[in-house]
Design an enzyme around this catalytic site. Structure first.
Site, PDB file in Angstrom:
ATOM      1  N   ASP A  61      57.802  62.652  58.433  1.00  0.00           N
ATOM      2  CA  ASP A  61      57.056  61.670  58.325  1.00  0.00           C
ATOM      3  C   ASP A  61      56.628  61.242  56.783  1.00  0.00           C
ATOM      4  O   ASP A  61      55.834  62.216  56.369  1.00  0.00           O
ATOM      5  CB  ASP A  61      55.877  62.198  59.084  1.00  0.00           C
ATOM      6  CG  ASP A  61      54.902  60.885  59.378  1.00  0.00           C
ATOM      7  OD1 ASP A  61      55.255  59.826  59.406  1.00  0.00           O
ATOM      8  OD2 ASP A  61      53.602  61.316  59.468  1.00  0.00           O
ATOM      9  N   LYS A 102      56.190  52.459  70.851  1.00  0.00           N
ATOM     10  CA  LYS A 102      55.357  51.338  70.630  1.00  0.00           C
ATOM     11  C   LYS A 102      56.160  50.082  71.150  1.00  0.00           C
ATOM     12  O   LYS A 102      56.596  49.297  70.373  1.00  0.00           O
ATOM     13  CB  LYS A 102      55.153  51.436  68.882  1.00  0.00           C
ATOM     14  CG  LYS A 102      54.553  52.523  68.362  1.00  0.00           C
ATOM     15  CD  LYS A 102      54.475  52.576  67.008  1.00  0.00           C
ATOM     16  CE  LYS A 102      54.138  53.773  66.399  1.00  0.00           C
ATOM     17  NZ  LYS A 102      54.244  53.751  64.706  1.00  0.00           N
ATOM     18  N   GLU A 156      56.892  66.980  64.374  1.00  0.00           N
ATOM     19  CA  GLU A 156      56.570  66.041  63.043  1.00  0.00           C
ATOM     20  C   GLU A 156      56.193  66.855  61.919  1.00  0.00           C
ATOM     21  O   GLU A 156      55.269  67.722  61.969  1.00  0.00           O
ATOM     22  CB  GLU A 156      55.519  65.067  63.635  1.00  0.00           C
ATOM     23  CG  GLU A 156      55.067  64.148  62.366  1.00  0.00           C
ATOM     24  CD  GLU A 156      53.954  63.248  62.798  1.00  0.00           C
ATOM     25  OE1 GLU A 156      54.173  61.913  63.075  1.00  0.00           O
ATOM     26  OE2 GLU A 156      52.743  63.937  62.789  1.00  0.00           O
ATOM     27  N   LYS A 164      52.910  66.811  67.039  1.00  0.00           N
ATOM     28  CA  LYS A 164      52.219  66.039  65.967  1.00  0.00           C
ATOM     29  C   LYS A 164      51.120  66.672  65.453  1.00  0.00           C
ATOM     30  O   LYS A 164      51.063  67.890  66.027  1.00  0.00           O
ATOM     31  CB  LYS A 164      51.869  64.756  66.455  1.00  0.00           C
ATOM     32  CG  LYS A 164      53.177  63.779  66.984  1.00  0.00           C
ATOM     33  CD  LYS A 164      52.645  62.283  67.141  1.00  0.00           C
ATOM     34  CE  LYS A 164      53.988  61.215  67.258  1.00  0.00           C
ATOM     35  NZ  LYS A 164      53.684  59.974  66.916  1.00  0.00           N
ATOM     36  N   ARG A 173      59.378  30.273  84.017  1.00  0.00           N
ATOM     37  CA  ARG A 173      58.717  30.877  82.907  1.00  0.00           C
ATOM     38  C   ARG A 173      58.864  32.522  82.886  1.00  0.00           C
ATOM     39  O   ARG A 173      59.100  32.857  82.049  1.00  0.00           O
ATOM     40  CB  ARG A 173      57.205  30.484  83.077  1.00  0.00           C
ATOM     41  CG  ARG A 173      56.218  31.110  81.996  1.00  0.00           C
ATOM     42  CD  ARG A 173      56.779  31.055  80.928  1.00  0.00           C
ATOM     43  NE  ARG A 173      57.302  29.801  80.272  1.00  0.00           N
ATOM     44  CZ  ARG A 173      58.361  29.574  79.148  1.00  0.00           C
ATOM     45  NH1 ARG A 173      58.811  30.559  78.827  1.00  0.00           N
ATOM     46  NH2 ARG A 173      58.712  28.302  78.918  1.00  0.00           N
TER      47      ARG A 173
END
Length: 299
Positions: A235, A153, A214, A185, A118
């Site tokens: 963005d 992510k 950004e 950001k 597995r």
């Protein structure tokens, strides 16, 4: 004077995909501990049903079309459980394979084979899923200048493995983590007071790391250019503004489009001439590839 060279360096280009041995070891160890518990193979009460010393031979089948990825992880799972387990691959890492392909044969102690099944398959199917999805996005851009980037992510604990799989699928890696590059950001800009102040701080504290900003409009693009950012992220800009931003950036920084990119909008974004398009879906909207392992009847 701008800190940029005449042609900005490309921080996203990586060499051939090779797993980091230490990271691979950590990922395999975590997968085995998760499945077997702290007792290791001795804790597998189901495999213990198999007589000690029993040998087995098994075939590993791919049940759908996919890009195979994760061979080093599967090999390490088996080696950690029993060095006498041998795996013979019928296909190569990164190969595009058809459904119902036997991709490997495994031979050795039956208990170890069943105990590691597995963990080995989980890693193979997850990384093959990442590589396969990446290859689909890359193929859509085959006639465009833009290249596909991943993001942070990723699945917790599998950052290194999934970014390896992105490269196997033909994509490029964005920064590996918060430690190896600066991505400023909107919240960083707000906390620092301005784009210029944030970039200045990044140059002071970043010790030579590349700096990305950004931006959400053309005014911010101009500010990022004036501040000397290496990469400017666009963005969710409207198509006309995105094309104008790329025109202003070209030759002065690397351009990256991000946010709201889907299969339906990808070519429209690429038509702007942007250098890179970052896509979180490569690693977070993951569907694992269907694999199965079957003991051979003649074993």
């Amino acid at each position: 004077m701008s800190p940029h060279p005449e042609k900005p360096r490309d921080p996203f280009v990586r060499g051939p995909a090779e797993p980091d041995p230490a990271a691979l070891e950590r990922e395999v160890a975590a997968a085995l501990e998760e499945d077997l518990g702290p007792g290791g193979m001795a804790a597998d009460v189901t495999a213990a049903l198999v007589p000690a010393g029993r040998q087995a031979r098994a075939s590993l089948w791919l049940r759908e079309d996919a890009v195979l990825c994760g061979q080093p992880w599967a090999e390490r799972v088996l080696a950690r459980l029993d060095p006498n387990l041998r795996i013979e691959w019928a296909v190569t890492e990164g190969e595009t394979c058809a459904a119902e392909t036997r991709i490997a044969r495994i031979e050795g102690p039956a208990r170890a084979l069943l105990a590691g099944e597995r963990a080995a398959l989980n890693l193979l199917q997850t990384l093959s899923g990442t590589a396969t999805e990446t290859a689909r996005w890359v193929a859509r851009l085959q006639d465009h200048h833009a290249r596909i980037l991943d993001t942070r992510k990723t699945l917790p604990g599998l950052r290194h493995a999934q970014k390896y799989a992105v490269r196997i699928g033909g994509g490029h890696n964005h920064r590996l983590g918060l430690w190896d590059a600066v991505l400023i950001k909107e919240n960083h800009i707000a906390a620092c007071g301005s784009i210029a102040a944030a970039v200045e701080q990044a140059r002071t504290l970043g010790a030579g790391r590349w700096v990305e900003v950004e931006t959400e409009n053309l005014d911010e693009v101009d500010q990022a250019l004036a501040a000397g950012a290496d990469v400017i992220m666009l963005d969710e800009l409207e198509p006309a503004n995105r094309a104008e931003a790329v025109r202003r950036i070209r030759g002065r920084a690397i351009s990256e489009a991000s946010g709201g990119v889907s299969a339906a909008t990808l070519l429209e974004v690429a038509d702007s001439g942007v250098d890179y398009i970052s896509v979180g879906a490569l690693t977070k909207h993951l569907r694992a590839v269907d694999l199965s392992l079957r003991l051979d009847s003649d074993a």
